[in-house]
Design a protein around this motif. Structure first.
Motif, PDB file in Angstrom:
ATOM      1  N   ILE A 155     -42.446  36.921 -24.216  1.00  0.00           N
ATOM      2  CA  ILE A 155     -42.531  35.888 -23.190  1.00  0.00           C
ATOM      3  C   ILE A 155     -43.997  35.565 -22.915  1.00  0.00           C
ATOM      4  N   ILE A 156     -44.396  34.336 -23.211  1.00  0.00           N
ATOM      5  CA  ILE A 156     -45.774  33.915 -22.984  1.00  0.00           C
ATOM      6  C   ILE A 156     -45.994  33.591 -21.510  1.00  0.00           C
ATOM      7  N   GLN A 157     -45.087  32.822 -20.950  1.00  0.00           N
ATOM      8  CA  GLN A 157     -45.206  32.394 -19.563  1.00  0.00           C
ATOM      9  C   GLN A 157     -43.903  32.696 -18.838  1.00  0.00           C
ATOM     10  N   LYS A 158     -43.942  33.622 -17.894  1.00  0.00           N
ATOM     11  CA  LYS A 158     -42.743  34.005 -17.166  1.00  0.00           C
ATOM     12  C   LYS A 158     -42.432  32.975 -16.086  1.00  0.00           C
ATOM     13  N   ILE A 159     -41.193  32.508 -16.061  1.00  0.00           N
ATOM     14  CA  ILE A 159     -40.721  31.568 -15.050  1.00  0.00           C
ATOM     15  C   ILE A 159     -39.608  32.264 -14.271  1.00  0.00           C
ATOM     16  N   PRO A 160     -39.910  32.870 -13.128  1.00  0.00           N
ATOM     17  CA  PRO A 160     -38.881  33.635 -12.400  1.00  0.00           C
ATOM     18  C   PRO A 160     -37.845  32.723 -11.758  1.00  0.00           C
ATOM     19  N   LEU A 161     -36.645  33.244 -11.626  1.00  0.00           N
ATOM     20  CA  LEU A 161     -35.563  32.580 -10.903  1.00  0.00           C
ATOM     21  C   LEU A 161     -35.143  33.522  -9.782  1.00  0.00           C
ATOM     22  N   THR A 162     -35.576  33.242  -8.577  1.00  0.00           N
ATOM     23  CA  THR A 162     -35.405  34.157  -7.450  1.00  0.00           C
ATOM     24  C   THR A 162     -34.285  33.701  -6.515  1.00  0.00           C
ATOM     25  N   LYS A 163     -33.944  34.591  -5.581  1.00  0.00           N
ATOM     26  CA  LYS A 163     -32.945  34.243  -4.562  1.00  0.00           C
ATOM     27  C   LYS A 163     -33.454  33.108  -3.675  1.00  0.00           C
ATOM     28  N   LYS A 164     -34.761  33.086  -3.457  1.00  0.00           N
ATOM     29  CA  LYS A 164     -35.343  32.018  -2.647  1.00  0.00           C
ATOM     30  C   LYS A 164     -35.111  30.657  -3.299  1.00  0.00           C
ATOM     31  N   ASP A 165     -35.235  30.605  -4.637  1.00  0.00           N
ATOM     32  CA  ASP A 165     -34.981  29.349  -5.350  1.00  0.00           C
ATOM     33  C   ASP A 165     -33.547  28.890  -5.151  1.00  0.00           C
ATOM     34  N   TRP A 166     -32.603  29.817  -5.265  1.00  0.00           N
ATOM     35  CA  TRP A 166     -31.190  29.472  -5.074  1.00  0.00           C
ATOM     36  C   TRP A 166     -30.909  29.046  -3.640  1.00  0.00           C
ATOM     37  N   LEU A 167     -31.549  29.701  -2.665  1.00  0.00           N
ATOM     38  CA  LEU A 167     -31.345  29.338  -1.256  1.00  0.00           C
ATOM     39  C   LEU A 167     -31.846  27.921  -0.988  1.00  0.00           C
ATOM     40  N   ILE A 168     -33.015  27.586  -1.529  1.00  0.00           N
ATOM     41  CA  ILE A 168     -33.557  26.236  -1.350  1.00  0.00           C
ATOM     42  C   ILE A 168     -32.640  25.213  -2.008  1.00  0.00           C
ATOM     43  N   PHE A 169     -32.179  25.529  -3.205  1.00  0.00           N
ATOM     44  CA  PHE A 169     -31.282  24.637  -3.953  1.00  0.00           C
ATOM     45  C   PHE A 169     -30.006  24.358  -3.164  1.00  0.00           C
ATOM     46  N   VAL A 170     -29.356  25.422  -2.692  1.00  0.00           N
ATOM     47  CA  VAL A 170     -28.099  25.277  -1.948  1.00  0.00           C
ATOM     48  C   VAL A 170     -28.347  24.595  -0.604  1.00  0.00           C
ATOM     49  N   ALA A 171     -29.459  24.929   0.060  1.00  0.00           N
ATOM     50  CA  ALA A 171     -29.747  24.356   1.371  1.00  0.00           C
ATOM     51  C   ALA A 171     -29.946  22.850   1.285  1.00  0.00           C
ATOM     52  N   ILE A 172     -30.698  22.395   0.292  1.00  0.00           N
ATOM     53  CA  ILE A 172     -30.948  20.955   0.156  1.00  0.00           C
ATOM     54  C   ILE A 172     -29.652  20.213  -0.135  1.00  0.00           C
ATOM     55  N   LEU A 173     -28.827  20.753  -1.033  1.00  0.00           N
ATOM     56  CA  LEU A 173     -27.546  20.105  -1.337  1.00  0.00           C
ATOM     57  C   LEU A 173     -26.630  20.083  -0.116  1.00  0.00           C
ATOM     58  N   THR A 174     -26.613  21.178   0.628  1.00  0.00           N
ATOM     59  CA  THR A 174     -25.751  21.261   1.803  1.00  0.00           C
ATOM     60  C   THR A 174     -26.181  20.267   2.872  1.00  0.00           C
ATOM     61  N   ILE A 175     -27.478  20.152   3.096  1.00  0.00           N
ATOM     62  CA  ILE A 175     -27.990  19.219   4.108  1.00  0.00           C
ATOM     63  C   ILE A 175     -27.760  17.774   3.683  1.00  0.00           C
ATOM     64  N   PHE A 176     -27.843  17.518   2.377  1.00  0.00           N
ATOM     65  CA  PHE A 176     -27.749  16.144   1.892  1.00  0.00           C
ATOM     66  C   PHE A 176     -26.330  15.593   1.952  1.00  0.00           C
ATOM     67  N   GLN A 177     -25.310  16.447   1.843  1.00  0.00           N
ATOM     68  CA  GLN A 177     -23.930  15.963   1.779  1.00  0.00           C
ATOM     69  C   GLN A 177     -23.518  15.187   3.031  1.00  0.00           C
ATOM     70  N   PRO A 178     -23.715  15.702   4.258  1.00  0.00           N
ATOM     71  CA  PRO A 178     -23.361  14.887   5.432  1.00  0.00           C
ATOM     72  C   PRO A 178     -24.191  13.624   5.558  1.00  0.00           C
ATOM     73  N   ILE A 179     -25.451  13.662   5.100  1.00  0.00           N
ATOM     74  CA  ILE A 179     -26.268  12.435   5.137  1.00  0.00           C
ATOM     75  C   ILE A 179     -25.660  11.372   4.240  1.00  0.00           C
ATOM     76  N   LEU A 180     -25.180  11.788   3.079  1.00  0.00           N
ATOM     77  CA  LEU A 180     -24.647  10.836   2.110  1.00  0.00           C
ATOM     78  C   LEU A 180     -23.280  10.313   2.506  1.00  0.00           C
ATOM     79  N   PHE A 181     -22.421  11.199   2.992  1.00  0.00           N
ATOM     80  CA  PHE A 181     -21.021  10.812   3.186  1.00  0.00           C
ATOM     81  C   PHE A 181     -20.655  10.472   4.626  1.00  0.00           C
ATOM     82  N   LEU A 182     -21.511  10.803   5.595  1.00  0.00           N
ATOM     83  CA  LEU A 182     -21.160  10.575   6.990  1.00  0.00           C
ATOM     84  C   LEU A 182     -22.010   9.514   7.672  1.00  0.00           C
ATOM     85  N   THR A 183     -23.200   9.233   7.142  1.00  0.00           N
ATOM     86  CA  THR A 183     -24.034   8.209   7.793  1.00  0.00           C
ATOM     87  C   THR A 183     -23.587   6.823   7.373  1.00  0.00           C
TER      88      THR A 183
END
Length: 215
Positions: free
Chosen positions: A187-215
């Motif tokens: 591995i020349i360049q390590k690209i970590p995949l952390t729990k923080k990355d998954w939390l940000i990913f899920v949080a943004i999608l979760t916040i965006f759904q009511p904006i898209l479907f309820l506004t």
């Protein structure tokens, strides 16, 4: 955020706004992306290009809808802002992540076959050489009194022949540097995949759904 998750997030959001007409969601995406890009210190020139390049297509889209049915002016604005939402969402990936980081992330974090990764990297890295080759072909043609325009089939035919030769050179170069398909590599360049990355990913999608479907 991890480059692969960032790409998947943009693809999911882009797919959602493609099927859901929501002016507020488009505006929120555009504003959020601009803030994100400014936080990553995007150059003023690149920011202006992101605004100027899609402007003609956005105006054409708006005009065609508005002239066809003036009562659908809101839908015309939805399509206008949707183009910019696509552009700025994509820029959040392309302007903050290199192709090398994304390729390594897809390989190590999501098991993309290495032949696709290194093939993609080879293709992107050969772009400057393609540009030089096209210029060389045009100059060589002008020396013989032959003008090869940008849309000339003869120009692209000659460029394709050169690319075929480069393909063999790339294959020999990768083999000589020890590349073996389906074999483990360091591995020349390590690209970590952390729990923080998954939390940000899920949080943004979760916040965006009511904006898209309820506004």
């Amino acid at each position: 955020m991890n480059p692969s998750l960032k790409l998947f997030l943009v693809l999911i959001i882009s797919l959602e706004i493609s099927f859901k007409a929501n002016l507020w969601a488009n505006l929120i995406i555009i504003i959020s992306c601009i803030i994100y890009l400014l936080a990553h210190k995007i150059s003023p020139k690149n920011l202006l290009l992101l605004i100027a390049v899609p402007l003609l297509a956005a105006i054409a889209m708006f005009t065609s809808i508005y002239l066809a049915s003036p009562s659908k002016v809101i839908f015309a604005w939805v399509l206008f802002t949707r183009i910019y939402a696509f552009v700025f969402a994509g820029a959040c990936v392309t302007q903050t992540t290199t192709i090398t980081q994304l390729a390594y992330s897809l390989e190590k974090n999501f098991k993309l076959p290495s032949k696709f990764v290194y093939g993609t990297l080879a293709a992107f890295n050969v772009f400057p050489k393609i540009k030089e080759e096209v210029i060389r072909i045009q100059v060589a043609g002008e020396m013989r009194g032959l003008y090869l325009s940008f849309w000339s089939p003869r120009l692209y035919f000659k460029a394709i022949l050169a690319a075929i030769n480069w393909a063999d050179d790339l294959t020999q170069g990768m083999t000589s540097h020890g590349y073996r398909e389906n074999q483990p590599r360091s591995i020349i360049q390590k690209i970590p995949l952390t729990k923080k990355d998954w939390l940000i990913f899920v949080a943004i999608l979760t916040i965006f759904q009511p904006i898209l479907f309820l506004t």
